[in-house]
Design a protein around this motif. Structure first.
Motif, short mmCIF file in Angstrom:
data_model
loop_
_atom_site.label_atom_id
_atom_site.label_comp_id
_atom_site.label_asym_id
_atom_site.label_seq_id
_atom_site.Cartn_x
_atom_site.Cartn_y
_atom_site.Cartn_z
N LEU A 188 0.82 -1.22 0.00
CA LEU A 188 0.00 0.00 0.00
C LEU A 188 0.84 1.26 0.00
CD1 LEU A 188 -2.48 -1.12 2.84
CD2 LEU A 188 -2.79 -1.37 0.37
N LYS A 189 2.15 1.11 -0.09
CA LYS A 189 3.03 2.25 0.13
C LYS A 189 3.30 3.11 -1.11
CE LYS A 189 3.59 2.10 4.46
NZ LYS A 189 2.91 3.15 5.19
N GLY A 190 2.64 2.82 -2.20
CA GLY A 190 2.76 3.65 -3.40
C GLY A 190 4.22 3.87 -3.78
N GLY A 191 4.58 5.15 -3.89
CA GLY A 191 5.94 5.51 -4.30
C GLY A 191 7.01 5.07 -3.32
N ASN A 192 6.60 4.78 -2.08
CA ASN A 192 7.60 4.38 -1.07
C ASN A 192 7.77 2.87 -0.97
OD1 ASN A 192 8.31 6.95 -0.20
ND2 ASN A 192 6.47 7.08 1.07
N LYS A 193 7.10 2.14 -1.85
CA LYS A 193 7.12 0.68 -1.75
C LYS A 193 8.55 0.13 -1.87
CE LYS A 193 5.17 -3.28 -4.06
NZ LYS A 193 4.23 -3.76 -5.05
N LYS A 194 9.31 0.72 -2.79
CA LYS A 194 10.68 0.27 -3.01
C LYS A 194 11.51 0.43 -1.74
CE LYS A 194 13.36 0.36 -7.18
NZ LYS A 194 13.82 1.16 -8.29
N TYR A 195 11.34 1.59 -1.11
CA TYR A 195 12.09 1.90 0.11
C TYR A 195 11.76 0.87 1.21
CZ TYR A 195 13.23 4.11 4.53
OH TYR A 195 13.69 4.32 5.79
N PHE A 196 10.45 0.63 1.41
CA PHE A 196 10.05 -0.29 2.48
C PHE A 196 10.48 -1.73 2.18
CE2 PHE A 196 7.37 3.23 3.78
CZ PHE A 196 7.47 3.16 5.16
N THR A 197 10.44 -2.11 0.90
CA THR A 197 10.85 -3.47 0.54
C THR A 197 12.34 -3.65 0.83
OG1 THR A 197 9.22 -3.38 -1.23
CG2 THR A 197 10.76 -5.20 -1.30
N LYS A 198 13.13 -2.64 0.53
CA LYS A 198 14.56 -2.68 0.78
C LYS A 198 14.83 -2.79 2.29
CE LYS A 198 18.80 -2.30 -0.74
NZ LYS A 198 19.67 -1.21 -0.41
N LEU A 199 14.03 -2.00 3.04
CA LEU A 199 14.16 -2.02 4.50
C LEU A 199 13.88 -3.43 5.04
CD1 LEU A 199 14.68 0.23 6.54
CD2 LEU A 199 12.21 0.58 6.73
N LEU A 200 12.81 -4.02 4.52
CA LEU A 200 12.45 -5.37 4.96
C LEU A 200 13.55 -6.36 4.59
CD1 LEU A 200 10.38 -7.28 6.21
CD2 LEU A 200 9.32 -7.51 3.98
N LEU A 201 14.05 -6.23 3.37
CA LEU A 201 15.11 -7.12 2.92
C LEU A 201 16.33 -7.01 3.85
CD1 LEU A 201 16.08 -8.99 0.48
CD2 LEU A 201 17.17 -6.95 -0.41
N ASN A 202 16.70 -5.78 4.18
CA ASN A 202 17.86 -5.58 5.07
C ASN A 202 17.60 -6.15 6.46
OD1 ASN A 202 19.29 -4.37 3.08
ND2 ASN A 202 18.82 -2.28 3.71
N ASN A 203 16.36 -5.96 6.96
CA ASN A 203 16.04 -6.48 8.30
C ASN A 203 16.07 -8.01 8.30
OD1 ASN A 203 15.74 -3.89 9.16
ND2 ASN A 203 13.51 -3.90 9.22
N ILE A 204 15.63 -8.60 7.19
CA ILE A 204 15.67 -10.07 7.08
C ILE A 204 17.12 -10.54 7.05
CG2 ILE A 204 15.20 -12.00 5.50
CD1 ILE A 204 12.47 -10.71 4.95
N LYS A 205 17.95 -9.82 6.30
CA LYS A 205 19.37 -10.20 6.24
C LYS A 205 19.99 -10.09 7.64
CE LYS A 205 20.39 -9.23 1.41
NZ LYS A 205 20.90 -8.26 0.45
N ASP A 206 19.63 -9.05 8.38
CA ASP A 206 20.13 -8.91 9.76
C ASP A 206 19.69 -10.09 10.62
OD1 ASP A 206 21.39 -6.57 9.31
OD2 ASP A 206 19.90 -5.28 10.29
N ALA A 207 18.39 -10.43 10.50
CA ALA A 207 17.84 -11.51 11.33
C ALA A 207 18.51 -12.85 10.99
CB ALA A 207 16.33 -11.61 11.13
N LEU A 208 18.94 -12.99 9.73
CA LEU A 208 19.53 -14.27 9.30
C LEU A 208 21.06 -14.23 9.30
CD1 LEU A 208 17.11 -15.26 6.37
CD2 LEU A 208 17.05 -16.00 8.75
N GLN A 209 21.61 -13.21 9.94
CA GLN A 209 23.07 -13.10 9.99
C GLN A 209 23.67 -14.35 10.64
OE1 GLN A 209 24.81 -9.78 12.14
NE2 GLN A 209 24.85 -8.65 10.21
N GLY A 210 24.68 -14.90 10.04
CA GLY A 210 25.32 -16.08 10.61
C GLY A 210 24.66 -17.38 10.17
N VAL A 211 23.52 -17.29 9.46
CA VAL A 211 22.85 -18.50 8.95
C VAL A 211 23.23 -18.62 7.47
CG1 VAL A 211 20.63 -19.65 8.57
CG2 VAL A 211 20.90 -18.09 10.52
N ASP A 212 23.63 -19.82 7.10
CA ASP A 212 24.03 -20.05 5.71
C ASP A 212 22.84 -19.96 4.77
OD1 ASP A 212 26.57 -20.28 4.99
OD2 ASP A 212 26.65 -22.47 4.91
N CYS A 213 22.75 -18.91 3.95
CA CYS A 213 21.64 -18.80 3.00
C CYS A 213 21.81 -17.52 2.17
CB CYS A 213 20.29 -18.74 3.72
SG CYS A 213 20.08 -17.30 4.76
N LYS A 214 20.95 -17.37 1.17
CA LYS A 214 20.99 -16.17 0.34
C LYS A 214 19.57 -15.59 0.29
CE LYS A 214 22.79 -14.78 -4.12
NZ LYS A 214 21.84 -14.86 -5.22
#
Ligand code: ATP
Ligand code: MG
Length: 380
Positions: A14-40
């Motif tokens: 629902l974020k319109g023009g900000n969708k890209k920003y929020f998706t990137k944020l989510l991606l980074n947070n997921i990468k943080d949460a999975l730090q140290g776990v073998d995966c991509k």
């Protein structure tokens, strides 16, 4: 054919023009949460994906704690090719009632969703003698998600996460964390709306024990992943509480303490650039949480105070505390600074003027400056 973990989000759409920003944020947070776990982890347009992993259970448990994630599925990845998908479905072993759900995001895929679902259903029926179609209440749902990227994901289960918004980049909130049940839940609720927070705790050593402090540090570590906390501030209220106790009206003790807590929080917000203060207050729960009490507390606040539990009943708060794993620690029987010098009859409808009058009886500015200078900072 690859095994992957498919991640869906909802509110971000629902974020319109900000969708890209929020998706990137989510991606980074997921990468943080999975730090140290073998995966991509990959962004695949309207979905995120985890691949090249060994332990899917571990990854799913971690993903469930990332705000912004709506649901998660173990899936197989195929090409957007009618034959390949049909062939895969033909080899599924289906015993019982089922239905096929097709989502055709790739509009160049030649068969429409409903027609393809019917085709796949027929294939399942032809290959499994105990399979029967049940559109409304199937035991098994075969989901086929045909994406714009040229890949199709087939999966059965949807594992739901908390949804909400991804934690922001900056730690904008300061959570006032006591050792009780409510404040960890308050931090969790605000984090669900994307507010990253650090933690402020007040103790009253030696009236409160070292074990009480340890308990709150344990709580802080338990909610750290949810709220994205990095620092915990521990502020001793001892000197101030002793002065209030000797010089001021005892029925105002808690009210004065709460106003002091907010003043300390103000100082930290200014120094470290937090934008809001979070508490676990709930309207009417105790004398210090009546409208009048909250008003006298608000009167000294220089930043907005967020009280996400304001309308929650205790049993609703306990339910969340159990779910997020803080309840057992919260009920350990240690004292809190709010229970030290507890008045027998705390004022239920305090007045700002009277609180100010009581504060005028001590050198509040000097005392606050002393306790703020002596705040201990712990990196969590
Ligand atoms: P909790 O279960 O969170 O302790 P409570 O019902 O005991 O809440 P109070 O003691 O009145 O209620 O506290 C209300 C709110 O004030 C807490 O939820 C918390 O945000 C804040 N607070 C209370 N005591 C402390 C403390 N020692 N350190 C930091 N914050 C506190
Ligand atoms: Mg408390």
């Amino acid at each position: 054919m690859n095994n992957v973990i498919l991640i869906r989000f909802n509110e971000i759409h629902l974020k319109g023009g900000n969708k890209k920003y929020f998706t990137k944020l989510l991606l980074n947070n997921i990468k943080d949460a999975l730090q140290g776990v073998d995966c991509k982890v990959e962004n695949i347009q309207n979905r995120l994906l985890v691949r090249n992993y060994e332990n899917d259970d571990e990854i799913i448990e971690k993903l469930k704690c990332v705000f912004g994630v709506h649901s998660i599925s173990r899936a197989v990845e195929l090409d957007n090719d009618e034959k390949i998908i049909k062939n895969y479905v033909a080899n599924l072993h289906i015993d019982g009632s089922f239905k096929c759900n097709v989502n055709r995001a790739d509009k160049s895929f030649p068969v429409k969703s409903n027609d393809f679902a019917a085709d796949l259903g027929e294939i399942v029926l032809n290959n499994n003698k105990n399979a029967r179609v049940d559109i409304h209440n199937p035991e098994i749902t075969i989901n086929v998600d045909i994406r714009e990227t040229g890949k199709t994901y087939v999966f059965n289960e949807l594992i739901y996460a908390y949804s909400g918004l991804p934690l922001g980049e900056h730690r904008d909130g300061l959570l006032l964390l006591s050792g009780g049940i409510d404040s960890p839940v308050a931090g969790f609720c605000m984090a669900k709306r994307g507010l990253r927070q650090d933690i402020l705790h007040f103790d009253s050593f030696p009236y409160t024990s070292k074990l009480a402090k340890e308990k709150v540090i344990t709580l802080a570590k338990k909610i750290k992943t949810f709220i994205g906390a990095k620092y915990m501030y521990i502020c001793s209220m001892t000197k101030l509480q002793e002065e209030f106790h000797v010089n001021c009206s005892t029925e105002y003790a808690i009210n004065l303490l709460r106003r002091s807590m907010i003043r300390v929080a103000n100082a930290l917000c200014k120094k470290y650039k937090y934008k809001t203060i979070v508490t676990g207050e709930s309207l009417g729960q105790v004398a210090s949480q009546t409208i009048e009490s909250l008003t006298t507390t608000n009167a000294v606040a220089e930043f907005p105070i967020m009280r996400p539990l304001i309308s929650f009943n205790k049993n609703e708060i306990i339910k969340i505390a159990k779910e997020i794993g803080t309840f057992e620690t919260s009920i350990l029987p240690y004292e809190d600074c709010c229970t030290v010098f507890l008045p027998r009859n705390p004022v239920i409808k305090p007045k700002i003027k009277d609180a100010e009058k009581e504060e005028g009886k001590i050198d509040l500015v000097a005392l606050l400056s002393f306790i703020i200078d002596n705040i201990e900072i712990i990196e969590l």
